[in-house]
Scaffold this motif. Structure first.
Motif, short mmCIF file in Angstrom:
data_model
loop_
_atom_site.label_atom_id
_atom_site.label_comp_id
_atom_site.label_asym_id
_atom_site.label_seq_id
_atom_site.Cartn_x
_atom_site.Cartn_y
_atom_site.Cartn_z
N UNK A 96 0.95 -1.36 -0.16
CA UNK A 96 0.16 0.08 -0.10
C UNK A 96 1.06 1.25 0.16
N UNK A 97 1.05 1.75 -1.16
CA UNK A 97 1.97 2.97 -1.36
C UNK A 97 0.93 4.45 -1.25
N UNK A 98 1.53 5.01 -0.22
CA UNK A 98 0.77 6.50 0.27
C UNK A 98 1.07 7.44 -0.90
N UNK A 99 0.16 8.23 -1.38
CA UNK A 99 0.58 9.43 -2.16
C UNK A 99 0.17 10.66 -1.23
N UNK A 100 -0.69 10.22 -0.27
CA UNK A 100 -0.96 11.52 0.61
C UNK A 100 -1.34 10.81 2.03
N UNK A 101 -0.60 11.41 2.91
CA UNK A 101 -0.75 11.09 4.48
C UNK A 101 -1.20 12.35 5.38
N UNK A 102 -2.35 12.34 6.11
CA UNK A 102 -2.92 13.41 6.66
C UNK A 102 -2.85 13.02 8.14
N UNK A 103 -2.14 13.92 8.85
CA UNK A 103 -2.07 13.61 10.35
C UNK A 103 -3.17 14.19 11.13
N UNK A 104 -3.87 13.53 11.80
CA UNK A 104 -5.19 13.90 12.49
C UNK A 104 -5.29 14.18 13.74
N UNK A 105 -4.07 13.97 14.64
CA UNK A 105 -3.96 14.15 15.96
C UNK A 105 -2.82 13.60 16.60
N UNK A 106 -2.86 13.82 17.91
CA UNK A 106 -1.54 13.45 18.56
C UNK A 106 -1.89 11.94 19.00
#
Length: 146
Positions: A96-106
């Motif tokens: 699973x190769x990420x094109x976008x990673x969004x950090x959603x919290x701590x």
């Protein structure tokens, strides 16, 4: 024929992220995202399952992931799926190769209070660790695409 190859998952990182480099020197990380699945059967009984999905990022994204993702971090990941097969070993799988990673919290371990116990404990972790060791050894044996 039109084709679509995309995935979107939201879940929690199961371990601290470790930066590595491909043989060509490209930064790379592989981290696992635990994704919960809750459903009810015909009798109304609740079932809960967790899938452990290995995600790989490269380049600047990998450097940022290594810096900001910790065990328990909540992330949304979008990308594409690549399959692989080693005929000699009769072994295959998916990356699973990420094109976008969004950090959603701590990370949940950093919160005040008793949330640390909600980190991935319980059934499936021993299996997950064995599976990740196998996945990592395959990646290091040259399965990385970059």
């Amino acid at each position: 024929m039109a084709s679509i190859n995309t995935f979107t998952i939201v879940g929690n990182v199961t371990k601290d992220v470790e930066l590595r480099y491909t043989p060509s020197g490209t930064p790379s990380v592989t981290f696992t995202v635990a994704v919960d699945n809750v459903y009810f059967d015909r009798d109304g009984k609740k079932h809960e399952e967790t899938d452990f999905i290995p995600v790989t990022t490269y380049g600047k994204q990998a450097e940022n992931d290594a810096k900001f993702l910790k065990k328990g971090s909540t992330v949304a990941v979008m990308g594409r799926i690549r399959s692989w097969y080693k005929q000699a070993e009769r072994k295959g799988g998916f990356n699973f190769e990420a094109e976008r990673v969004q950090y959603l919290g701590r990370p949940s371990g950093n919160r005040a209070g008793g949330d640390a116990g909600q980190q991935q404990q319980g059934p499936g972790n021993a299996e997950h660790d064995d599976w990740m060791r196998d996945y990592d050894s395959t990646e290091q044996a040259g399965q990385g695409r970059r």
